[in-house]
Motif scaffolding. Structure first.
Motif, PDB file in Angstrom:
ATOM      1  N   THR A  90       0.843  -1.196   0.000  1.00 47.32           N
ATOM      2  CA  THR A  90       0.000   0.000   0.000  1.00 47.32           C
ATOM      3  C   THR A  90       0.879   1.246   0.000  1.00 47.32           C
ATOM      4  OG1 THR A  90      -0.086   0.249   2.417  1.00 47.32           O
ATOM      5  CG2 THR A  90      -1.730  -1.226   1.386  1.00 47.32           C
ATOM      6  N   GLY A  91       0.246   2.387  -0.106  1.00 45.84           N
ATOM      7  CA  GLY A  91       0.963   3.649   0.032  1.00 45.84           C
ATOM      8  C   GLY A  91       1.247   3.951   1.492  1.00 45.84           C
ATOM      9  N   LEU A  92       2.134   4.930   1.720  1.00 51.74           N
ATOM     10  CA  LEU A  92       2.381   5.403   3.087  1.00 51.74           C
ATOM     11  C   LEU A  92       1.151   6.157   3.572  1.00 51.74           C
ATOM     12  CD1 LEU A  92       5.991   6.884   3.075  1.00 51.74           C
ATOM     13  CD2 LEU A  92       5.157   4.985   4.451  1.00 51.74           C
ATOM     14  N   LYS A  93       0.819   5.989   4.842  1.00 51.11           N
ATOM     15  CA  LYS A  93      -0.346   6.675   5.393  1.00 51.11           C
ATOM     16  C   LYS A  93      -0.076   7.109   6.826  1.00 51.11           C
ATOM     17  CE  LYS A  93      -5.265   6.202   6.224  1.00 51.11           C
ATOM     18  NZ  LYS A  93      -6.427   5.311   6.172  1.00 51.11           N
ATOM     19  N   ARG A  94      -0.382   8.346   7.116  1.00 49.39           N
ATOM     20  CA  ARG A  94      -0.316   8.853   8.499  1.00 49.39           C
ATOM     21  C   ARG A  94      -1.613   8.433   9.180  1.00 49.39           C
ATOM     22  NH1 ARG A  94       3.551  10.686  11.945  1.00 49.39           N
ATOM     23  NH2 ARG A  94       2.744  12.258  13.339  1.00 49.39           N
ATOM     24  N   GLN A  95      -1.493   7.647  10.234  1.00 46.48           N
ATOM     25  CA  GLN A  95      -2.667   7.113  10.916  1.00 46.48           C
ATOM     26  C   GLN A  95      -3.189   8.060  11.989  1.00 46.48           C
ATOM     27  OE1 GLN A  95      -4.163   4.555   9.767  1.00 46.48           O
ATOM     28  NE2 GLN A  95      -2.565   3.703   8.454  1.00 46.48           N
ATOM     29  N   ALA A  96      -4.444   7.862  12.410  1.00 44.58           N
ATOM     30  CA  ALA A  96      -5.078   8.705  13.427  1.00 44.58           C
ATOM     31  C   ALA A  96      -4.309   8.679  14.743  1.00 44.58           C
ATOM     32  CB  ALA A  96      -6.525   8.253  13.644  1.00 44.58           C
ATOM     33  N   TRP A  97      -3.584   7.589  15.023  1.00 39.35           N
ATOM     34  CA  TRP A  97      -2.826   7.482  16.273  1.00 39.35           C
ATOM     35  C   TRP A  97      -1.455   8.154  16.171  1.00 39.35           C
ATOM     36  CZ3 TRP A  97      -4.728   3.316  13.550  1.00 39.35           C
ATOM     37  CH2 TRP A  97      -3.813   2.613  12.779  1.00 39.35           C
ATOM     38  N   GLY A  98      -1.151   8.783  15.017  1.00 39.94           N
ATOM     39  CA  GLY A  98       0.033   9.612  14.900  1.00 39.94           C
ATOM     40  C   GLY A  98       1.250   8.990  14.232  1.00 39.94           C
ATOM     41  N   LEU A  99       1.210   7.721  13.885  1.00 40.96           N
ATOM     42  CA  LEU A  99       2.348   7.070  13.239  1.00 40.96           C
ATOM     43  C   LEU A  99       2.083   6.877  11.752  1.00 40.96           C
ATOM     44  CD1 LEU A  99       3.205   4.317  15.877  1.00 40.96           C
ATOM     45  CD2 LEU A  99       4.302   6.537  15.570  1.00 40.96           C
ATOM     46  N   THR A 100       3.141   6.873  10.981  1.00 37.50           N
ATOM     47  CA  THR A 100       3.048   6.626   9.547  1.00 37.50           C
ATOM     48  C   THR A 100       3.401   5.168   9.282  1.00 37.50           C
ATOM     49  OG1 THR A 100       3.599   8.913   9.050  1.00 37.50           O
ATOM     50  CG2 THR A 100       3.967   7.305   7.285  1.00 37.50           C
ATOM     51  N   ASP A 101       2.639   4.523   8.389  1.00 39.68           N
ATOM     52  CA  ASP A 101       2.901   3.117   8.085  1.00 39.68           C
ATOM     53  C   ASP A 101       2.501   2.781   6.663  1.00 39.68           C
ATOM     54  OD1 ASP A 101       0.086   2.492   7.979  1.00 39.68           O
ATOM     55  OD2 ASP A 101       0.061   2.104  10.119  1.00 39.68           O
ATOM     56  N   TYR A 111       0.254 -10.916   6.390  1.00 42.18           N
ATOM     57  CA  TYR A 111      -0.023  -9.484   6.272  1.00 42.18           C
ATOM     58  C   TYR A 111       0.828  -8.708   7.281  1.00 42.18           C
ATOM     59  CZ  TYR A 111      -3.036  -5.312   5.958  1.00 42.18           C
ATOM     60  OH  TYR A 111      -3.534  -4.044   5.781  1.00 42.18           O
ATOM     61  N   TRP A 112       1.600  -7.756   6.785  1.00 42.26           N
ATOM     62  CA  TRP A 112       2.512  -6.969   7.618  1.00 42.26           C
ATOM     63  C   TRP A 112       2.139  -5.495   7.593  1.00 42.26           C
ATOM     64  CZ3 TRP A 112       6.771  -8.641  10.411  1.00 42.26           C
ATOM     65  CH2 TRP A 112       7.073 -10.004  10.284  1.00 42.26           C
ATOM     66  N   ARG A 113       2.163  -4.876   8.766  1.00 43.84           N
ATOM     67  CA  ARG A 113       2.099  -3.411   8.870  1.00 43.84           C
ATOM     68  C   ARG A 113       3.497  -2.956   9.240  1.00 43.84           C
ATOM     69  NH1 ARG A 113       0.358  -0.189  13.598  1.00 43.84           N
ATOM     70  NH2 ARG A 113      -0.726  -2.070  14.277  1.00 43.84           N
TER      71      ARG A 113
END
Length: 119
Positions: A90-101, A111-113
């Motif tokens: 997937t693309g990089l995404k800034r999550q609601a909890w503040g980390l990018t993954d 499946y890996w995050r």
């Protein structure tokens, strides 16, 4: 914690974990590879080495119901590397909890995050 992943093709899994994600091989034989990424440890083992009747020996997609999380120092650099070598990312995404993954699926469906390290 150490994970052991039972796979259909040890060579294909080794290519993914070593060459795409950057794990280092620590030990190996024909049907088993031990790898590490920083403090994280995994092993990939040929599923055909399991005893008949073992709950993980059956056919079908592996890794259902589990998400592995790998914390890395530079998630952007690793994402760029993975994108160049692997289609299931997937693309990089800034999550609601503040980390990018980003998310990636290995050759057997595990499946890996991949996320930046918590500060």
């Amino acid at each position: 914690m150490r994970l052991e992943l039972f796979v259909d093709d040890v060579s294909e899994s080794l290519t993914f974990y070593r060459d795409v994600l950057g794990f280092e091989v620590m030990g190996e034989n024909a049907s088993y590879k031990s790898l590490r990424f920083g403090e994280s440890r995994i092993a990939v083992q040929d599923v055909r080495t399991l005893e008949p009747g073992h709950p993980l020996a059956g056919p079908g997609k592996r890794g259902l119901g589990v998400e592995f999380v790998l914390e890395v120092g530079d998630v952007t650099a690793l994402h760029q590397r993975v994108q160049k070598q692997w289609a299931h990312v997937t693309g990089l995404k800034r999550q609601a909890w503040g980390l990018t993954d980003f998310r990636v699926t290995d050759p057997d469906g595990y499946y890996w995050r991949i996320t930046e390290q918590r500060r």
